[in-house]
Scaffold this active site. Structure first.
Site, mmCIF file in Angstrom:
data_model
loop_
_atom_site.group_PDB
_atom_site.id
_atom_site.type_symbol
_atom_site.label_atom_id
_atom_site.label_comp_id
_atom_site.label_asym_id
_atom_site.label_seq_id
_atom_site.Cartn_x
_atom_site.Cartn_y
_atom_site.Cartn_z
ATOM 1 N N ASP A 38 0.815 -1.222 0.000
ATOM 2 C CA ASP A 38 0.000 0.000 0.000
ATOM 3 C C ASP A 38 0.849 1.273 0.000
ATOM 4 O OD1 ASP A 38 1.060 -0.083 2.496
ATOM 5 O OD2 ASP A 38 -0.844 -0.040 3.585
ATOM 6 N N GLY A 39 2.165 1.129 -0.078
ATOM 7 C CA GLY A 39 3.034 2.305 -0.154
ATOM 8 C C GLY A 39 3.691 2.665 1.164
ATOM 9 N N GLU A 40 3.201 2.111 2.274
ATOM 10 C CA GLU A 40 3.838 2.437 3.559
ATOM 11 C C GLU A 40 5.290 1.973 3.547
ATOM 12 O OE1 GLU A 40 1.504 0.643 6.616
ATOM 13 O OE2 GLU A 40 -0.209 1.977 6.280
ATOM 14 N N ARG A 97 10.444 26.938 3.883
ATOM 15 C CA ARG A 97 10.081 28.284 3.439
ATOM 16 C C ARG A 97 8.822 28.817 4.129
ATOM 17 N NH1 ARG A 97 11.015 27.916 -2.947
ATOM 18 N NH2 ARG A 97 10.519 25.739 -2.525
ATOM 19 N N GLN A 98 8.013 27.903 4.695
ATOM 20 C CA GLN A 98 6.869 28.394 5.477
ATOM 21 C C GLN A 98 7.321 28.460 6.936
ATOM 22 O OE1 GLN A 98 3.003 26.461 4.182
ATOM 23 N NE2 GLN A 98 4.454 25.234 3.024
ATOM 24 N N ASP A 172 18.060 38.783 -4.182
ATOM 25 C CA ASP A 172 16.958 39.466 -3.491
ATOM 26 C C ASP A 172 17.494 40.057 -2.195
ATOM 27 O OD1 ASP A 172 17.079 37.346 -1.667
ATOM 28 O OD2 ASP A 172 15.455 36.248 -2.633
ATOM 29 N N LYS A 195 13.591 42.151 -5.803
ATOM 30 C CA LYS A 195 12.665 41.063 -6.176
ATOM 31 C C LYS A 195 11.392 41.137 -5.334
ATOM 32 C CE LYS A 195 12.480 36.367 -4.764
ATOM 33 N NZ LYS A 195 13.076 35.065 -4.542
ATOM 34 N N ARG A 197 7.803 38.914 -4.560
ATOM 35 C CA ARG A 197 7.156 37.620 -4.791
ATOM 36 C C ARG A 197 5.646 37.803 -4.886
ATOM 37 N NH1 ARG A 197 8.089 32.352 -5.014
ATOM 38 N NH2 ARG A 197 10.328 32.488 -4.668
ATOM 39 N N ASP A 222 22.393 32.082 -4.113
ATOM 40 C CA ASP A 222 21.101 31.934 -3.429
ATOM 41 C C ASP A 222 21.176 30.690 -2.565
ATOM 42 O OD1 ASP A 222 18.516 32.512 -2.690
ATOM 43 O OD2 ASP A 222 17.760 32.685 -4.743
HETATM 44 C C1 R5P Z 1 13.679 32.766 -1.645
HETATM 45 O O1 R5P Z 1 13.481 33.377 -0.607
HETATM 46 C C2 R5P Z 1 14.756 31.762 -1.793
HETATM 47 O O2 R5P Z 1 15.962 32.221 -1.283
HETATM 48 C C3 R5P Z 1 14.932 31.357 -3.227
HETATM 49 O O3 R5P Z 1 15.309 32.483 -3.978
HETATM 50 C C4 R5P Z 1 13.677 30.796 -3.799
HETATM 51 O O4 R5P Z 1 13.022 29.978 -2.890
HETATM 52 C C5 R5P Z 1 13.957 30.032 -5.059
HETATM 53 O O5 R5P Z 1 12.759 29.576 -5.587
HETATM 54 P P1 R5P Z 1 12.522 29.584 -7.161
HETATM 55 O O6 R5P Z 1 13.714 28.937 -7.769
HETATM 56 O O7 R5P Z 1 11.263 28.776 -7.332
HETATM 57 O O8 R5P Z 1 12.342 30.990 -7.595
#
Ligand code: R5P
Length: 315
Positions: A38-40, A97-98, A172, A195, A197, A222
């Site tokens: 079942d994937g477990e 990221r969250q 950014d 930048k 978003r 980055d």
């Molecule tokens: C943003 O805050 C991160 O540092 C990256 O720039 C970002 O998450 C990269 O995501 P993507 O390649 O989808 O633009």
């Protein structure tokens, strides 16, 4: 040789775990991983780890949920097998990221995942380039946070680019601190892409603070390249503002969705990333360079095992 050091790998990145094992001159621990119909996830440790100092190598990149669940199950198995200490080695920490409530009624997944890892039984975490350094504080156990920057810069220094030919272009505002650290090692001056978003998939970049670039060589750093939208947008801005050539570098090559196609088509001399995540052949392209972080992680593991300082690795 370390008698009670056991290095285990999940299925997320066995090649990296094998390289770390080679650095430490120890064999990888024996664990059988599979899936039930079942994937477990099914798992069995094939060796005695009672009283051992266990390190589990598992970046939680795509497929994120499978990698994370497997890490939790591995930790659980080690804990129930009476390991003395369990360190989750997470070169790439997904769901990062969250990390705050930036809108109403949204989760803070970075904290949730930190809770899950700790609750499963991890005594320590060894991470690298967390999306935000404060995520360290989301864990109620010690976290050693490594940086890929010195390893990436070693490569750029080997190119022998004269410092007065370099402009470090921060893709950014959030990357300014990182860019300044690279600038300290590589020289040059700083420019910043403005930048904004619009959504998880869409960003807009228009202005360059600190331009024009006057035919110089632009280096963009980055923490991750996910869809490639941010970095490729920043490359276009750098070129439009007069960069002669552009190098792009990131610690984590998540490379999902259109990322590979975007990077292939962009006017980039070289894309330099680490092996914090595995890459399939169809994610690779000719001007992609992968530098290994196995010695960095291996040395950190060696030092943690011996209760030595790891801050030495930051330089
Ligand atoms: C943003 O805050 C991160 O540092 C990256 O720039 C970002 O998450 C990269 O995501 P993507 O390649 O989808 O633009």
């Amino acid at each position: 040789m370390y008698d009670d050091l056991t290095l285990l790998s999940g299925r997320a990145h066995p090649a990296l775990a094998a390289e770390i094992a080679e650095y430490l001159s120890i064999p990888l621990g024996r664990v059988i991983l599979g899936n039930f119909p079942d994937g477990e996830i099914s798992l069995r440790l094939e060796q005695n780890i009672r009283g051992a100092d266990v390190f589990i190598v598992q970046p939680t990149g795509p497929p994120v949920n499978d990698s994370l669940m497997e890490l939790l199950i591995l930790i659980d198995a080690c804990q129930r097998a009476s390991a003395d200490r369990i360190t989750a080695v997470i070169p790439y920490f997904g769901y990062a990221r969250q990390d705050r409530k930036d809108a109403g009624r949204v989760p803070v997944t970075a904290k949730l995942v930190a809770n899950l890892i700790t609750k499963a039984g991890a005594d320590r975490v060894l991470a690298m380039d967390l999306h935000a350094a404060q995520i360290q504080g989301f864990f109620d156990v010690p976290v050693d946070h490594l940086y890929a920057a010195p390893t990436l810069d070693e490569y750029f220094l080997s190119l022998k680019i004269p410092p007065d030919d370099i402009v470090i272009v921060s893709p950014d505002e959030g990357s300014i601190k990182r860019s300044l650290q690279h600038l300290e090692r590589l020289g040059g001056r700083l420019a910043i892409v403005d930048k904004r978003r619009a959504s998880a998939m869409k960003t807009s970049q228009a202005n360059l603070i600190g331009g024009p670039l006057d035919g110089k060589l632009a280096l963009l750093f980055d923490d991750m390249i996910s869809t490639g939208g941010s970095i490729v947008g920043a490359v276009e801005i750098a070129r439009r503002h007069g960069a002669r050539e552009v190098y792009v570098s990131a610690s984590h090559p998540v490379l999902c969705g259109p990322a590979t196609a975007r990077l292939r088509e962009a006017e980039i001399r070289e894309v330099v990333v680490t092996n914090s995540l595995p890459l399939r052949d169809d994610q690779k392209f000719p001007n992609l360079r992968i530098v290994t972080i196995a010695p960095l992680l291996g040395e950190a593991i060696r030092r943690i095992h011996r209760n030595e300082s790891v801050s030495y690795l930051f330089d």
